[in-house]
Design a protein around this motif. Structure first.
Motif, PDB file in Angstrom:
ATOM      1  N   PRO A  48       0.817  -1.228   0.000  1.00 59.20           N
ATOM      2  CA  PRO A  48       0.000   0.000   0.000  1.00 59.20           C
ATOM      3  C   PRO A  48       0.847   1.271   0.000  1.00 59.20           C
ATOM      4  O   PRO A  48       0.483   2.256  -0.641  1.00 59.20           O
ATOM      5  N   LYS A  49       1.989   1.259   0.669  1.00 57.47           N
ATOM      6  CA  LYS A  49       2.870   2.426   0.668  1.00 57.47           C
ATOM      7  C   LYS A  49       3.788   2.431  -0.550  1.00 57.47           C
ATOM      8  O   LYS A  49       4.104   3.480  -1.092  1.00 57.47           O
ATOM      9  N   LEU A  50       4.231   1.254  -0.963  1.00 54.78           N
ATOM     10  CA  LEU A  50       5.198   1.163  -2.064  1.00 54.78           C
ATOM     11  C   LEU A  50       4.620   1.535  -3.420  1.00 54.78           C
ATOM     12  O   LEU A  50       5.353   2.004  -4.284  1.00 54.78           O
ATOM     13  N   ARG A  51       3.350   1.310  -3.616  1.00 52.77           N
ATOM     14  CA  ARG A  51       2.800   1.583  -4.947  1.00 52.77           C
ATOM     15  C   ARG A  51       2.884   3.059  -5.319  1.00 52.77           C
ATOM     16  O   ARG A  51       2.719   3.424  -6.464  1.00 52.77           O
ATOM     17  N   HIS A  52       3.215   3.909  -4.342  1.00 51.02           N
ATOM     18  CA  HIS A  52       3.379   5.335  -4.608  1.00 51.02           C
ATOM     19  C   HIS A  52       4.851   5.712  -4.814  1.00 51.02           C
ATOM     20  O   HIS A  52       5.152   6.867  -5.079  1.00 51.02           O
ATOM     21  N   VAL A  53       5.750   4.732  -4.714  1.00 50.54           N
ATOM     22  CA  VAL A  53       7.181   4.978  -4.920  1.00 50.54           C
ATOM     23  C   VAL A  53       7.427   5.194  -6.407  1.00 50.54           C
ATOM     24  O   VAL A  53       6.886   4.464  -7.246  1.00 50.54           O
ATOM     25  N   ASP A  54       8.239   6.202  -6.739  1.00 50.07           N
ATOM     26  CA  ASP A  54       8.489   6.540  -8.142  1.00 50.07           C
ATOM     27  C   ASP A  54       9.225   5.442  -8.898  1.00 50.07           C
ATOM     28  O   ASP A  54       8.879   5.122 -10.021  1.00 50.07           O
ATOM     29  N   ALA A  58      14.218   0.235  -8.755  1.00 53.01           N
ATOM     30  CA  ALA A  58      15.381   0.580  -7.920  1.00 53.01           C
ATOM     31  C   ALA A  58      15.142   0.164  -6.473  1.00 53.01           C
ATOM     32  O   ALA A  58      16.053  -0.343  -5.809  1.00 53.01           O
ATOM     33  N   TYR A  59      13.922   0.350  -5.989  1.00 53.03           N
ATOM     34  CA  TYR A  59      13.594  -0.064  -4.628  1.00 53.03           C
ATOM     35  C   TYR A  59      13.785  -1.572  -4.467  1.00 53.03           C
ATOM     36  O   TYR A  59      14.390  -2.040  -3.502  1.00 53.03           O
ATOM     37  N   ALA A  60      13.291  -2.345  -5.435  1.00 55.74           N
ATOM     38  CA  ALA A  60      13.401  -3.808  -5.364  1.00 55.74           C
ATOM     39  C   ALA A  60      14.862  -4.245  -5.447  1.00 55.74           C
ATOM     40  O   ALA A  60      15.283  -5.169  -4.738  1.00 55.74           O
ATOM     41  N   ARG A  61      15.652  -3.607  -6.289  1.00 54.81           N
ATOM     42  CA  ARG A  61      17.081  -3.935  -6.395  1.00 54.81           C
ATOM     43  C   ARG A  61      17.799  -3.662  -5.073  1.00 54.81           C
ATOM     44  O   ARG A  61      18.592  -4.462  -4.612  1.00 54.81           O
ATOM     45  N   LYS A  62      17.515  -2.522  -4.488  1.00 52.94           N
ATOM     46  CA  LYS A  62      18.162  -2.187  -3.214  1.00 52.94           C
ATOM     47  C   LYS A  62      17.725  -3.172  -2.130  1.00 52.94           C
ATOM     48  O   LYS A  62      18.552  -3.635  -1.343  1.00 52.94           O
ATOM     49  N   ALA A  63      16.453  -3.510  -2.099  1.00 51.37           N
ATOM     50  CA  ALA A  63      15.957  -4.486  -1.124  1.00 51.37           C
ATOM     51  C   ALA A  63      16.646  -5.832  -1.329  1.00 51.37           C
ATOM     52  O   ALA A  63      17.030  -6.508  -0.366  1.00 51.37           O
ATOM     53  N   MET A  64      16.828  -6.221  -2.595  1.00 49.37           N
ATOM     54  CA  MET A  64      17.478  -7.490  -2.891  1.00 49.37           C
ATOM     55  C   MET A  64      18.941  -7.470  -2.451  1.00 49.37           C
ATOM     56  O   MET A  64      19.435  -8.430  -1.861  1.00 49.37           O
ATOM     57  N   LEU A  65      19.646  -6.399  -2.746  1.00 44.32           N
ATOM     58  CA  LEU A  65      21.049  -6.281  -2.348  1.00 44.32           C
ATOM     59  C   LEU A  65      21.183  -6.319  -0.829  1.00 44.32           C
ATOM     60  O   LEU A  65      22.037  -7.020  -0.286  1.00 44.32           O
ATOM     61  N   ASN A  66      20.317  -5.575  -0.132  1.00 43.48           N
ATOM     62  CA  ASN A  66      20.363  -5.582   1.325  1.00 43.48           C
ATOM     63  C   ASN A  66      20.066  -6.963   1.887  1.00 43.48           C
ATOM     64  O   ASN A  66      20.733  -7.432   2.815  1.00 43.48           O
ATOM     65  N   GLN A  67      19.068  -7.624   1.339  1.00 41.52           N
ATOM     66  CA  GLN A  67      18.698  -8.967   1.811  1.00 41.52           C
ATOM     67  C   GLN A  67      19.830  -9.958   1.551  1.00 41.52           C
ATOM     68  O   GLN A  67      20.170 -10.763   2.403  1.00 41.52           O
ATOM     69  N   TYR A  68      20.427  -9.872   0.379  1.00 46.25           N
ATOM     70  CA  TYR A  68      21.534 -10.769   0.034  1.00 46.25           C
ATOM     71  C   TYR A  68      22.714 -10.575   0.986  1.00 46.25           C
ATOM     72  O   TYR A  68      23.261 -11.548   1.518  1.00 46.25           O
ATOM     73  N   ILE A  69      23.108  -9.331   1.197  1.00 45.53           N
ATOM     74  CA  ILE A  69      24.244  -9.067   2.090  1.00 45.53           C
ATOM     75  C   ILE A  69      23.908  -9.519   3.510  1.00 45.53           C
ATOM     76  O   ILE A  69      24.751 -10.104   4.192  1.00 45.53           O
ATOM     77  N   SER A  70      22.684  -9.310   3.930  1.00 46.41           N
ATOM     78  CA  SER A  70      22.259  -9.759   5.256  1.00 46.41           C
ATOM     79  C   SER A  70      22.332 -11.280   5.368  1.00 46.41           C
ATOM     80  O   SER A  70      22.805 -11.826   6.368  1.00 46.41           O
ATOM     81  N   TRP A  71      21.872 -11.995   4.359  1.00 47.78           N
ATOM     82  CA  TRP A  71      21.944 -13.466   4.357  1.00 47.78           C
ATOM     83  C   TRP A  71      23.377 -13.928   4.469  1.00 47.78           C
ATOM     84  O   TRP A  71      23.693 -14.834   5.222  1.00 47.78           O
ATOM     85  N   ARG A  72      24.235 -13.324   3.672  1.00 49.39           N
ATOM     86  CA  ARG A  72      25.633 -13.762   3.642  1.00 49.39           C
ATOM     87  C   ARG A  72      26.304 -13.527   4.993  1.00 49.39           C
ATOM     88  O   ARG A  72      27.149 -14.298   5.407  1.00 49.39           O
ATOM     89  N   ARG A  73      25.951 -12.454   5.648  1.00 48.56           N
ATOM     90  CA  ARG A  73      26.527 -12.192   6.972  1.00 48.56           C
ATOM     91  C   ARG A  73      26.079 -13.250   7.970  1.00 48.56           C
ATOM     92  O   ARG A  73      26.853 -13.719   8.783  1.00 48.56           O
ATOM     93  N   ARG A  74      24.800 -13.610   7.916  1.00 44.85           N
ATOM     94  CA  ARG A  74      24.254 -14.574   8.874  1.00 44.85           C
ATOM     95  C   ARG A  74      24.672 -16.006   8.575  1.00 44.85           C
ATOM     96  O   ARG A  74      25.019 -16.748   9.464  1.00 44.85           O
ATOM     97  N   ARG A  75      24.579 -16.395   7.328  1.00 43.27           N
ATOM     98  CA  ARG A  75      24.796 -17.795   6.991  1.00 43.27           C
ATOM     99  C   ARG A  75      26.227 -18.144   6.641  1.00 43.27           C
ATOM    100  O   ARG A  75      26.609 -19.293   6.706  1.00 43.27           O
ATOM    101  N   GLY A  76      26.994 -17.144   6.244  1.00 43.60           N
ATOM    102  CA  GLY A  76      28.338 -17.456   5.777  1.00 43.60           C
ATOM    103  C   GLY A  76      28.255 -18.268   4.494  1.00 43.60           C
ATOM    104  O   GLY A  76      27.209 -18.434   3.902  1.00 43.60           O
ATOM    105  N   SER A  77      29.345 -18.813   4.099  1.00 45.80           N
ATOM    106  CA  SER A  77      29.376 -19.589   2.869  1.00 45.80           C
ATOM    107  C   SER A  77      29.579 -21.049   3.199  1.00 45.80           C
ATOM    108  O   SER A  77      30.456 -21.407   3.958  1.00 45.80           O
ATOM    109  N   GLY A  78      28.772 -21.905   2.613  1.00 48.87           N
ATOM    110  CA  GLY A  78      28.935 -23.332   2.800  1.00 48.87           C
ATOM    111  C   GLY A  78      29.912 -23.918   1.799  1.00 48.87           C
ATOM    112  O   GLY A  78      30.165 -25.118   1.794  1.00 48.87           O
ATOM    113  N   GLU A  79      30.483 -23.052   0.959  1.00 46.74           N
ATOM    114  CA  GLU A  79      31.395 -23.535  -0.064  1.00 46.74           C
ATOM    115  C   GLU A  79      32.791 -23.736   0.506  1.00 46.74           C
ATOM    116  O   GLU A  79      33.225 -23.022   1.392  1.00 46.74           O
ATOM    117  N   VAL A  80      33.445 -24.717  -0.044  1.00 47.52           N
ATOM    118  CA  VAL A  80      34.833 -24.950   0.310  1.00 47.52           C
ATOM    119  C   VAL A  80      35.674 -24.507  -0.879  1.00 47.52           C
ATOM    120  O   VAL A  80      35.576 -25.087  -1.959  1.00 47.52           O
TER     121      VAL A  80
END
Length: 177
Positions: A48-54, A58-80
């Protein structure tokens, strides 16, 4: 028009490029889908608030980048990390092998370095755009890109001739746009 029609229209219009961004950040289809879904869940709750965002893209990209960086901080990498490529044979051309090598090297970068490279060089965004999306300074973007490219050159020397040279004046902000 029902409340969710605008949200569905946004998802239909932006799903492919945002899913591609999620894949480039995570390096795995399933993680990319999870990342995209988590961003969608957050967005529909705020619709309801976002539909008025210009600029919802860009909002979705920033949200995705923030979420990704947050995940990586919490989970770390399972890769060897491994200096050797996988033991399977590749029958495609050299470019396919280089894409695989690039992907493996990208997965060994920090989340912020990977995000900077994906936004800066794959999506061909300016340093200022990347800084805005990541919520940091242009200097941080330049520094992260420089360190990330140096690390890619060290991890996969065969990619070095194909990586951008940040000292090249043709790649400067003024020459790009």
């Amino acid at each position: 028009m029902d409340r969710d029609a605008g949200f569905r229209a946004f998802v239909d219009a932006h799903q492919r490029p945002l899913m591609r961004l999620a894949y480039l950040l995570t390096g795995e289809v399933h993680l990319a889908e999870d990342l995209w879904q988590s961003v969608l869940v957050r967005m529909i709750g705020r619709w309801p608030k976002l539909r008025h965002v210009d600029n919802l893209d860009a909002y979705a990209r920033k949200a995705m980048l923030n979420q990704y960086i947050s995940w990586r901080r919490r989970r770390g990498s399972g890769e060897v990390p491994s200096a050797d490529p996988p033991d399977r044979a590749y029958t495609s051309e050299e470019s396919a092998v280089l894409r695989i090598v690039l992907r493996q090297a990208l997965m060994r970068l920090t989340p912020k370095q990977r995000a900077v490279l994906v936004l800066r060089f794959y999506e061909d965004r300016t340093e200022r755009d990347v800084a805005e999306l990541l919520g940091c300074s242009v200097g941080t973007v330049k520094s992260q890109a420089h360190h990330a490219l140096a690390r890619l050159r060290a991890l996969a020397p065969e990619l070095a001739p194909r990586l951008p040279d940040l000292d090249d004046p043709a790649r400067s902000e003024g020459a790009r746009r």
